[in-house]
Design a protein around this motif. Structure first.
Motif, PDB file in Angstrom:
ATOM      1  N   PHE B 398      28.107 -76.913  27.601  1.00 50.29           N
ATOM      2  CA  PHE B 398      27.985 -77.003  26.140  1.00 50.29           C
ATOM      3  C   PHE B 398      26.761 -77.817  25.694  1.00 50.29           C
ATOM      4  CE2 PHE B 398      31.406 -80.108  27.333  1.00 50.29           C
ATOM      5  CZ  PHE B 398      30.774 -81.287  26.988  1.00 50.29           C
ATOM      6  N   ALA B 399      25.790 -77.969  26.576  1.00 51.85           N
ATOM      7  CA  ALA B 399      24.567 -78.696  26.196  1.00 51.85           C
ATOM      8  C   ALA B 399      23.588 -77.750  25.508  1.00 51.85           C
ATOM      9  CB  ALA B 399      23.940 -79.323  27.442  1.00 51.85           C
ATOM     10  N   ARG B 400      24.037 -77.195  24.383  1.00 50.89           N
ATOM     11  CA  ARG B 400      23.205 -76.218  23.678  1.00 50.89           C
ATOM     12  C   ARG B 400      23.365 -76.389  22.180  1.00 50.89           C
ATOM     13  NH1 ARG B 400      21.586 -72.796  28.020  1.00 50.89           N
ATOM     14  NH2 ARG B 400      20.662 -71.305  26.600  1.00 50.89           N
ATOM     15  N   GLY B 401      22.589 -75.639  21.448  1.00 44.83           N
ATOM     16  CA  GLY B 401      22.585 -75.783  19.994  1.00 44.83           C
ATOM     17  C   GLY B 401      23.839 -75.221  19.350  1.00 44.83           C
ATOM     18  N   ASP B 402      24.133 -75.750  18.153  1.00 47.53           N
ATOM     19  CA  ASP B 402      25.306 -75.358  17.361  1.00 47.53           C
ATOM     20  C   ASP B 402      25.450 -73.851  17.196  1.00 47.53           C
ATOM     21  OD1 ASP B 402      25.907 -77.917  16.885  1.00 47.53           O
ATOM     22  OD2 ASP B 402      25.646 -77.834  14.693  1.00 47.53           O
ATOM     23  N   ALA B 403      24.354 -73.223  16.765  1.00 49.10           N
ATOM     24  CA  ALA B 403      24.431 -71.815  16.391  1.00 49.10           C
ATOM     25  C   ALA B 403      24.870 -70.984  17.592  1.00 49.10           C
ATOM     26  CB  ALA B 403      23.078 -71.337  15.873  1.00 49.10           C
ATOM     27  N   GLN B 404      24.253 -71.266  18.742  1.00 50.17           N
ATOM     28  CA  GLN B 404      24.579 -70.486  19.921  1.00 50.17           C
ATOM     29  C   GLN B 404      26.015 -70.769  20.390  1.00 50.17           C
ATOM     30  OE1 GLN B 404      22.431 -71.168  23.659  1.00 50.17           O
ATOM     31  NE2 GLN B 404      21.560 -69.120  23.383  1.00 50.17           N
ATOM     32  N   LEU B 405      26.402 -72.033  20.334  1.00 50.58           N
ATOM     33  CA  LEU B 405      27.763 -72.381  20.754  1.00 50.58           C
ATOM     34  C   LEU B 405      28.803 -71.798  19.795  1.00 50.58           C
ATOM     35  CD1 LEU B 405      27.340 -76.074  21.986  1.00 50.58           C
ATOM     36  CD2 LEU B 405      27.559 -74.007  23.376  1.00 50.58           C
ATOM     37  N   ALA B 406      28.493 -71.790  18.515  1.00 49.97           N
ATOM     38  CA  ALA B 406      29.432 -71.217  17.541  1.00 49.97           C
ATOM     39  C   ALA B 406      29.621 -69.723  17.816  1.00 49.97           C
ATOM     40  CB  ALA B 406      28.917 -71.444  16.117  1.00 49.97           C
ATOM     41  N   GLU B 407      28.522 -69.043  18.097  1.00 52.65           N
ATOM     42  CA  GLU B 407      28.609 -67.608  18.385  1.00 52.65           C
ATOM     43  C   GLU B 407      29.364 -67.366  19.701  1.00 52.65           C
ATOM     44  OE1 GLU B 407      28.283 -64.949  16.854  1.00 52.65           O
ATOM     45  OE2 GLU B 407      28.225 -63.449  18.445  1.00 52.65           O
ATOM     46  N   ALA B 408      29.090 -68.191  20.696  1.00 45.84           N
ATOM     47  CA  ALA B 408      29.799 -68.043  21.970  1.00 45.84           C
ATOM     48  C   ALA B 408      31.295 -68.276  21.773  1.00 45.84           C
ATOM     49  CB  ALA B 408      29.235 -69.017  23.009  1.00 45.84           C
ATOM     50  N   SER B 409      31.646 -69.278  20.975  1.00 45.10           N
ATOM     51  CA  SER B 409      33.058 -69.554  20.701  1.00 45.10           C
ATOM     52  C   SER B 409      33.709 -68.371  20.002  1.00 45.10           C
ATOM     53  CB  SER B 409      33.205 -70.792  19.797  1.00 45.10           C
ATOM     54  OG  SER B 409      32.697 -71.919  20.443  1.00 45.10           O
ATOM     55  N   ARG B 410      33.000 -67.851  19.010  1.00 46.57           N
ATOM     56  CA  ARG B 410      33.530 -66.711  18.258  1.00 46.57           C
ATOM     57  C   ARG B 410      33.841 -65.555  19.217  1.00 46.57           C
ATOM     58  NH1 ARG B 410      32.562 -62.158  16.494  1.00 46.57           N
ATOM     59  NH2 ARG B 410      30.472 -62.003  17.397  1.00 46.57           N
ATOM     60  N   ARG B 411      32.909 -65.271  20.091  1.00 44.20           N
ATOM     61  CA  ARG B 411      33.115 -64.165  21.041  1.00 44.20           C
ATOM     62  C   ARG B 411      34.281 -64.435  21.991  1.00 44.20           C
ATOM     63  NH1 ARG B 411      26.950 -62.856  23.139  1.00 44.20           N
ATOM     64  NH2 ARG B 411      25.996 -62.661  21.074  1.00 44.20           N
ATOM     65  N   LEU B 412      34.328 -65.664  22.505  1.00 41.83           N
ATOM     66  CA  LEU B 412      35.396 -65.980  23.460  1.00 41.83           C
ATOM     67  C   LEU B 412      36.762 -65.951  22.771  1.00 41.83           C
ATOM     68  CD1 LEU B 412      33.657 -68.843  25.488  1.00 41.83           C
ATOM     69  CD2 LEU B 412      34.279 -66.560  26.351  1.00 41.83           C
ATOM     70  N   VAL B 413      36.822 -66.484  21.566  1.00 42.79           N
ATOM     71  CA  VAL B 413      38.089 -66.485  20.824  1.00 42.79           C
ATOM     72  C   VAL B 413      38.528 -65.048  20.529  1.00 42.79           C
ATOM     73  CG1 VAL B 413      39.163 -67.088  18.612  1.00 42.79           C
ATOM     74  CG2 VAL B 413      37.823 -68.803  19.875  1.00 42.79           C
ATOM     75  N   ALA B 414      37.563 -64.241  20.126  1.00 46.03           N
ATOM     76  CA  ALA B 414      37.888 -62.830  19.844  1.00 46.03           C
ATOM     77  C   ALA B 414      38.428 -62.153  21.102  1.00 46.03           C
ATOM     78  CB  ALA B 414      36.643 -62.095  19.335  1.00 46.03           C
ATOM     79  N   TRP B 415      37.796 -62.426  22.201  1.00 45.15           N
ATOM     80  CA  TRP B 415      38.236 -61.811  23.454  1.00 45.15           C
ATOM     81  C   TRP B 415      39.632 -62.306  23.826  1.00 45.15           C
ATOM     82  CZ3 TRP B 415      39.685 -63.331  28.370  1.00 45.15           C
ATOM     83  CH2 TRP B 415      39.735 -62.296  29.315  1.00 45.15           C
ATOM     84  N   LEU B 416      39.841 -63.616  23.670  1.00 43.28           N
ATOM     85  CA  LEU B 416      41.124 -64.208  24.053  1.00 43.28           C
ATOM     86  C   LEU B 416      42.253 -63.733  23.164  1.00 43.28           C
ATOM     87  CD1 LEU B 416      39.951 -67.894  24.690  1.00 43.28           C
ATOM     88  CD2 LEU B 416      41.066 -66.445  26.400  1.00 43.28           C
ATOM     89  N   THR B 417      41.985 -63.579  21.896  1.00 40.27           N
ATOM     90  CA  THR B 417      43.055 -63.274  20.951  1.00 40.27           C
ATOM     91  C   THR B 417      43.134 -61.787  20.630  1.00 40.27           C
ATOM     92  OG1 THR B 417      41.564 -63.732  19.112  1.00 40.27           O
ATOM     93  CG2 THR B 417      42.969 -65.546  19.877  1.00 40.27           C
ATOM     94  N   GLY B 418      41.981 -61.142  20.514  1.00 35.68           N
ATOM     95  CA  GLY B 418      41.969 -59.733  20.137  1.00 35.68           C
ATOM     96  C   GLY B 418      42.351 -58.843  21.302  1.00 35.68           C
ATOM     97  N   LYS B 419      41.535 -58.933  22.358  1.00 36.34           N
ATOM     98  CA  LYS B 419      41.767 -58.054  23.497  1.00 36.34           C
ATOM     99  C   LYS B 419      43.028 -58.427  24.263  1.00 36.34           C
ATOM    100  CE  LYS B 419      37.512 -55.885  24.111  1.00 36.34           C
ATOM    101  NZ  LYS B 419      36.776 -55.054  25.059  1.00 36.34           N
TER     102      LYS B 419
END
Lengths: 427, 427
Positions: B398-419
């Motif tokens: 997680f040693a990265r910028g907000d925007a990229q981490l927010a997008e990564a979180s969004r994708r992971l959450v979608a995968w975890l909850t949606g799929k």
């Protein structure tokens, strides 16, 4: 003799090419704190040049010819390529085998210099020629093995073998009116069931020895017969004063499938001693092993430094030619002056950039080094720093400018002829 | 399990932090050419992250959180100091222990960060933290020795032990609702007559474990009792999310005379991963041994790089503070989002910059890494790359910028909850 170097049969009294090594003795049992350090590491030899360097370093007007380093800084086109990459943000982890661009540049350089096929897969970027040696030895030898090293020799190879847990076995060069030559009979006799590698440096530091194609064929035949690695240190290959553009190389005589590891450096050709960039050339089948060894020792070389190395290879040919011409001139300037005194035992070396010579009546070269600092204000390295066979010799680096070499020659000649051979004692 | 890693009792399936390792299997007997390579070198493990990296590297829009590296290039004040020295001709051999100016700057930094006496003689500049580990292990262990390593762990330490001829002995961390903790009983039980060192990384990669002062005292007592070295990897010491300004350190509990070797790097604090500069901190009595090991492995670090390192230490405190604040924010951003799904087993780590977590119903993390590339376009490293105890976990940097981490979180959450948890198979 260095009584601390217990694992080695002969004296591996080591010398660094670097110029600022303090002299602190480290001995087994000397300080109980050190007893927990592994024996073969605790007893690694220190530099044998250090004593005279420390003695003479701060003398006003001293001309230092003791190190294996020229007096020219890295050319600006190389520095600029590195600085540009640095400013462009090439500061992240990079390829462990080296930038593809640099591996390609090395392959082109090797193809045009040695006439070998252009194959980037054979080249692996290392953090110095020294690291290339370290990696070659790590592959070839381990605890209890033996490495054959013609001697006198640059001591870091033997020390690196000891660091790997192995034992350097020195085979002295023959020495006669034509200078140093390989003693193939003694080389063959030195092989035991524990021998795993032959380390051959040609053109050689400190002797200036250059292997002929027949020498190389004979060493290769020996290695093939006994299943040994050859570690080929041809870093001075361009510093060759024969008719050809470069010294004979194992590249000229080897076949695919031979077990030869070439170690190389940017230090000498491109005046990049301080950069610590080199390469190892090996059969591509060793690629993953070499990558692992890089990964687990330093994890690669800075990408921005590698950009400088690309510039050196692609744009540095004129600079290299100038360096070699300068060294040839320097060799003749100093060697002719010393030979004319009739007081030295000196054969002009066919390669590398050192004179390795004796001074009549002065066999104690360790104290002679200090005497020359005191009485001639010139810094030479004692031959004893280069292992068995170095007794009675001094090493002088002639990779320097005319003016400085002319002055150094004048001082040495005055000392040899004026003060005579009785000389004054060491201070 | 990696059946090639013969010398090690457990699986040392290794992972590099660097990001471009090809995947070429090298096995004993696989190619007769390799048989002449020493066994413990030929069987060095390769990166366990490589597979997923190679799989996902070229995906458009992929967010790579698999490596131990931030997304910020080295700050310009550091680059400028190095470039200035390069242009000024600092391109010659230099001090093997490091520039006195840099050793002084390290001593000042350590004094103000750890409250230790300011003593430059304790610090030795190395060509990366990895080389510091290599040197520490070379002193501490040799053929047949054992090194204890809490696990899961950054695999390069174990691989470097194997490279030195020793055997890594893994002691799994305990894992519970508060995350990872040292199992002192198992640590003590792992000691044999062949044990020579304990390698302790705190704050730890990949687990985020941070040793308490009581942990450190217990490990130190154990080491003292058995006459062992401690190799202390505290490179993430500033990346600590407790109340104090830094994580607990062996500096807080040790006495003079303890056999502790600290390995350090400029990589993480100052965003200098690609530079390959670090240091080893040791009792000054080891100075000559360390100098010899530097001499015979790489012969020093470029002086112009060291000038950049001086600037980092002397002028970099604001930058480090920003980096740490950014990491803390990144940790909370991603961890809170993942925890809220109820689908992960994740304890917020108190240190370093990784989440190390399980995903409900997905125990095959190797294939999960590939699945997440395909279905979430996010790159994570499988826990199996970090040795025993890593099964069932994924590592996310997680040693990265907000925007990229927010997008990564969004994708992971979608995968975890949606799929959902059944997921699709690997491609």
């Amino acid at each position: 003799m260095n009584s601390r170097a217990l694992p080695a049969p002969e004296d591996p009294s080591a010398t660094a090419e670097s110029s600022h090594l303090p002299l602190t003795p480290v001995g087994a049992g000397e300080d109980p704190y050190l007893e927990r350090v592994r024996d073969h590491i605790r007893t690694l030899p220190e530099s044998g040049i250090v004593e005279v360097m420390n003695y003479g370093r701060d003398r006003p007007g001293m001309i230092p010819l003791w190190a294996g380093e020229g007096d020219v800084a890295t050319p600006s086109f190389i520095c600029e390529a590195a600085a540009a990459a640095l400013h462009a943000g090439e500061t992240f982890y990079t390829w462990q085998r080296g930038l593809p661009e640099l591996r390609g540049a090395i392959a082109r350089y090797m193809a045009r210099t040695y006439g070998v096929p252009e194959n980037p897969d054979r080249y692996f970027v290392t953090g110095s020629g020294m690291q290339a040696i370290h990696i070659a030895l790590a592959m070839a030898v381990g605890a209890g093995d033996e490495v054959i090293i013609p001697s006198p020799s640059w001591p870091n190879a033997a020390a690196a073998a000891q660091k790997a847990g192995a034992r350097p076995v020195y085979v002295p060069f023959a020495y006669g009116k034509d200078g140093f030559s390989l003693d193939h009979e003694r080389l063959a006799e030195a092989i035991t069931p524990r021998t795993r590698a032959i380390f051959l440096n040609t053109p050689a530091n400190p002797t200036g020895f250059v292997a002929t194609h027949d020498d190389l064929k004979a060493v290769l035949a020996l290695a093939r017969r006994h299943g040994l690695w050859i570690i080929a240190d041809e870093i001075y290959g361009r510093f060759y004063y024969g008719e050809e553009a470069r010294a004979p190389s194992f590249h000229d005589v080897m076949d695919e499938g031979d077990h030869i590891l070439f170690v190389q450096t940017f230090s000498k050709n491109w005046a990049m001693t301080g950069w610590r960039v080199g390469w190892i050339e090996a059969d591509p089948r060793l690629g993953q092993v070499i990558e692992n060894l890089i990964q687990y020792s330093t994890s690669g070389v800075a990408a921005f430094m590698q950009r400088g190395a690309v510039a050196a290879l692609d744009q540095g040919e004129d600079f290299v030619a100038q360096q070699i011409a300068r060294a040839r001139k320097g060799r003749d300037l100093v060697a002719d002056a010393l030979i004319a005194t009739g007081k030295v035992d000196l054969v002009k070396p066919p390669g590398a950039f050192y004179l390795f010579f004796g001074i009549e009546g002065r066999s104690d070269v360790r104290s002679l080094g200090l005497t020359l600092v005191d009485e001639a204000n010139v810094g030479l390295a004692p031959g004893t720093a280069f292992g068995p066979g170095g007794e009675g010799f001094m090493r002088l680096c002639f990779a320097r400018g005319d003016a400085q070499l002319a002055e150094a020659s004048r001082r040495l000649v005055a000392w040899l002829t004026g003060k005579g051979l009785s000389g004054a004692g060491t201070a």
